[in-house]
Design a protein around this motif. Structure first.
Motif: not given
Length: 186
Positions: A114, A142, A144, A149-151, A154-155, A158
C-alpha cells in the motif's frame, strides 16, 4: 508493448524487502521465499535483477532495520537503488539503470503493497513501462491500529485486482503469480 523505444528487455525489481519494512509483514516468509525463487529464475535467464532500499527519518541508512533481509542475497553485479520516497523512480538512478539495460517491462515484487509497491507501479506506468505485479510476492503489515480499515490480505487483494485492470495507451499492467511469471520480452 512499452512506449519506450528500443527497450525490449524485462527486469525484476525487488522493492524494500528490508528488516524493518517486513518485520511484521503478512506472509513474510512465503513472500520472501517466492521472491528468492523469482531472483533465481531471473538470474538463470539473464534477466537483470534490481534491488531497491528505502531510508527515511524512521529508518536510517546503514541501520539494522535498513538492511535487506538475510534470506535474500544480492549478486555483486546487481545494482541497488537507494530511495527516500515511495516511488522508486523519484530522485533515484533507477531510470538510468533501466535505460542502460534496455528495459521497458518491469516485474515488481517486495513491500509494502500500500505504499512503495503502489507508488512504483504508478510511477513506472506514467514513465512508459509495462508492469507485471507478482500477485503473491508483495506484502504489507497490518495497519488497522493506525486507522486503515482493512486487513493486509485485503490490501493485497485490492491491489492485485485493480492493477490487473491497469493500462494506458501503449502500456500494460498485469498481475501474475510467481510460478507463472514469464521474463521474456514482450
Amino acid at each position: 508493448m512499452t512506449t519506450l523505444e528500443g527497450r525490449p528487455n524485462t527486469a525484476l525489481l525487488v522493492i524494500d524487502v528490508q528488516n524493518q519494512v517486513v518485520a511484521d509483514a503478512w506472509d513474510r516468509d512465503g513472500v520472501i521465499g517466492r521472491i528468492n525463487t523469482l531472483v533465481d529464475r531471473a538470474r538463470g535467464e539473464n534477466v537483470p535483477v534490481i534491488w531497491v532500499q528505502h531510508s527515511d527519518d524512521q529508518m536510517a541508512r546503514d541501520s539494522d532495520g535498513w538492511q535487506l533481509v538475510p534470506e535474500l542475497t544480492l549478486a555483486d553485479t546487481e545494482p541497488v537503488v537507494h530511495k527516500r520516497y515511495g516511488d522508486s523512480f523519484e530522485d533515484t538512478d533507477l531510470e538510468t539503470l533501466l535505460a542502460e539495460r534496455q528495459v521497458g517491462r518491469l516485474v515488481v515484487a517486495g513491500a509494502q503493497t500500500d505504499a512503495c509497491i503502489r507508488s512504483t507501479l504508478h510511477g513506472a506506468a506514467v514513465r512508459g513501462y509495462d508492469t507485471t505485479l507478482v500477485g503473491d510476492a508483495h506484502t504489507t503489515e497490518d495497519l488497522r491500529q493506525w486507522g486503515v480499515p482493512v486487513s493486509p490480505e485485503q490490501v493485497i487483494a485490492h491491489t492485485n485486482t485493480y492493477w490487473s485492470w491497469s493500462d494506458a495507451p501503449g502500456r500494460t499492467g498485469e498481475v501474475t503469480p510467481a510460478a507463472e511469471v514469464d521474463f521474456g520480452a514482450r
